[in-house]
Every structure is written in structure tokens, then in C-alpha cells.
Write an enzyme that holds these catalytic residues in place. Structure first.
Site: not given
Length: 359
Positions: A205, A229, A308, A311, A333, A342
Site C-alpha cells: 500500500r 493495516k 492504488h 497495487r 487482506h 482478482y
């Protein structure tokens, strides 16, 4: 605590002083579980809601700090509908459906805490009636829909390498008649290409890239250590692997980092910029990296490309060679539901299912 969290925590501490006491209590309750960045967004949402309450005459308070629990208790469903309408139609910056959903979700969290968790001295809930419990917040971004929006707006296959090469060489040729742009490119092309390469070869990120320090790098093992995150353990950095090309670009950038950006010894940031009028390099900001990628993307012929989406580009490419669980782990994630985007982008799961049926 990483750089962005420190800044957001400082802003949060300042902002919360302008909130009613029960909001301050709610923020204290949530601090161990949510990042300062998330809670700062909560407080901004509450600030907007309380401003609206006072403007509509639904609160007699002269400042947001004076909004009372009693005023929240007597709100009607039509008031909530009016607020939703205000968010979607106000002229100064109309909110998207996703933003409106998030703002209402912030309010639901606060009202739930006040009515179900917090209690007064007599052990009764602070909020006797919770109007937000009646509000249904529909899930907005389904993986399939998100994937459809990304189609054609990310880099695919050879474009990943082409974009990095464009930053190295192509952009300079395109701005050869603009001395100022050409000079800036000559100064920063190795750094800029390195940042793009690192994201396109690891899926980091932008906030993770901004917070990288030199000692987070392990070139030998092709790895960086980052605060991910959602992980509130401030003592643990997650190892994230990157591909060989990123190692080459990092090695190249590091060879000139000190001389090109005149970094003082105390500056540990990996990626530096020299602010206008100053002589020493400082940590690049998130905004600077975002603007930098947009600048190159437009010239490259991908105007929708953002930092972004770099990514997303890596994730799509990585998923083609790996399963959804490895992709989830690489991207950091919290759930495979997010990673499903994806699968839809590559149509991998459907094509594999057809092949299996044919066996």
C-alpha cells in the site's frame, strides 16, 4: 507506531476535544481495536452530522460539544432520511454511495455503543432509544462489481515492466522540450521508478511505502518489514516479499540516495524528497507519491491509473500464478472476500472450473 499513525493520533486528540463527552468516551473505548486513522474518520463523520443537526434546529447546542444524548434519542426516521439526502445532494462535494454508506455506518457504531454497551451510574444504557438501529446499510462494493470497474484501468502483463521503463526513460523523452520538467525527472527518475517497481513487484500500500525506513529492507531475502493495516500491535512489522526486479531498482536507488537527496544522519526514511527552498531530504509524503504516479500515468496513456491501482495491477498479476490464500497473505487482506476481486478480474476460477469439468 508508524509515521502516519502518529500524525493521525495527534489530529484525533485535537479533534475529539470538540466532540460531546460521550463521543470522547466512545473513541477511548475503540482505541485498542481501531487505528487512529480510522477513528479520525469517525470523528470527522460525527462532526459533519452534529453540524447538520444544529443547522436543522434538531439540536439547541451552540457548538458540537454541546449536543446531548437526549437530542439523539428523539430523532425520527425522517430525520435520518433527510440527512442521507443531504449527504447525496449537497452542492459542495456530493458524496458517493460508498461514502454515504460509510458515514452512516460510523453513526451506527456510535449509537450501538451508546445504547448497548455504555451505561450510566444506575447501570442503564446511555442512550435509551437507538434510531440508527432501524437503518439498513446495504453492502455497496461486491467483488464482482469492483472488478468490473477496474477492467482496463490497471496495468496488465508486459505493461507492468513497460511502465517502470517509461519512468526511467520514456517520460524524459516526452518532456525533452520542457527544461523544468526534464530537470526534475533527471533528479528523481531512479527514485520514482523504484517506488513504482516496489509496488508493482510486492503489492504494498502507498502508506506502507511512505513509512518504510532503510532498516526495514532485507535485500538479501528480497523482503521489507512493514506495519500492516489492521494490525494494532505496534511492536510487530510484517515481512512482505518482493520480486527480483524490485531488488535491482532498490539497489540502484540506494546507491544514490545519500548524494542525491542529502539525507541527514537522523533521517531513516527510505524514500526522500528535497522540499523547495531546502537543502536536506525528508520523508516523501503520501500525497507526493500519489501525484507522482498520476503524472507518469497520464503521459504513459493510462489516465485512470493511480498509485492504488498499481497495487491492483500487482495483485491481478500475482493471482494468475498463485491461489487466493497466498494472494490474500501477500496483500495483507483481512479476509479472502476482499481478494475475490482478482478472481473476477482474471476469470481464473471460472476457467479452471470449466477445465476440471472437462477432465
Amino acid at each position: 507506531m508508524n509515521i502516519q499513525k502518529v500524525l493521525d493520533r495527534k489530529k484525533l486528540d485535537e479533534k475529539v476535544l470538540g466532540m460531546p463527552w460521550f463521543v470522547q468516551q466512545f473513541i477511548d473505548y475503540k482505541l485498542p481495536d481501531l487505528s487512529p486513522s480510522t477513528l479520525l474518520e469517525y470523528v470527522r463523520d460525527y462532526e459533519q452530522f452534529f453540524n447538520w443537526l444544529r443547522a436543522e434546529g434538531l439540536s439547541a447546542a451552540t457548538s458540537n460539544q454541546g449536543v446531548t444524548l437526549e437530542e439523539l434519542e428523539v430523532l425520527h426516521m425522517e430525520n435520518v432520511v433527510s440527512y442521507r439526502l443531504y449527504l447525496t445532494t449537497r452542492t459542495e462535494g456530493t458524496n458517493s454511495r460508498i461514502t454515504v454508506s460509510r458515514k452512516l455506518s460510523s453513526l451506527r457504531s456510535l449509537f450501538h455503543y451508546l445504547s448497548q454497551i455504555a451505561e450510566d451510574d444506575q447501570f442503564y444504557p446511555l442512550l435509551k432509544r437507538n434510531i440508527m438501529a432501524k437503518v439498513e446499510i446495504k453492502r455497496i462494493h461486491k467483488p464482482k462489481d469492483t472488478a468490473a470497474k477496474l477492467k482496463g484501468k490497471i496495468l496488465e502483463e508486459d505493461e507492468l515492466i513497460d511502465f517502470i521503463n517509461y519512468i526511467h526513460e520514456g517520460y524524459g523523452q516526452d518532456v525533452s522540450n520542457n527544461k523544468q520538467a526534464l530537470y526534475a525527472h533527471e533528479q528523481n527518475k531512479e527514485r520514482d521508478a523504484c517506488i513504482a517497481s516496489l509496488i508493482l513487484n510486492s503489492g504494498l500500500r502507498v502508506s506502507e511505502v511512505v513509512n518504510l525506513n532503510i532498516d526495514d529492507l532485507d535485500l538479501g531475502n528480497k523482503m521489507v518489514h512493514v506495519f500492516r493495516k489492521g494490525n494494532n500491535d505496534e511492536t510487530f512489522k510484517t515481512p512482505v516479499y518482493f520480486r527480483e526486479q524490485a531488488r535491482d531498482d532498490l539497489t540502484h536507488y540506494l546507491s544514490l540516495r545519500q548524494t542525491r537527496y542529502h539525507a541527514p544522519k537522523k533521517e531513516k526514511a527510505l524514500f526522500l524528497a528535497v522540499p523547495n527552498g531546502q537543502k536536506e531530504g525528508k520523508r516523501m509524503t503520501k500525497r507526493a507519491i500519489q501525484a507522482m504516479i498520476i503524472k507518469y500515468a497520464k503521459r504513459f496513456g493510462k489516465p485512470y491509473l493511480t498509485v492504488h491501482k498499481l497495487r491492483h495491477s500487482f495483485a491481478t498479476d500475482y493471482y494468475l500464478q498463485n491461489d487466493i490464500y497466498k494472494t490474500k497473505e501477500q496483500l495483507g487482506h483481512a479476509s479472502t472476500e476482499t481478494t475475490e476481486v482478482y478472481a473476477h478480474l482474471t476469470d481464473k476460477t471460472m476457467s479452471e472450473a470449466i477445465e476440471r469439468r472437462a477432465e
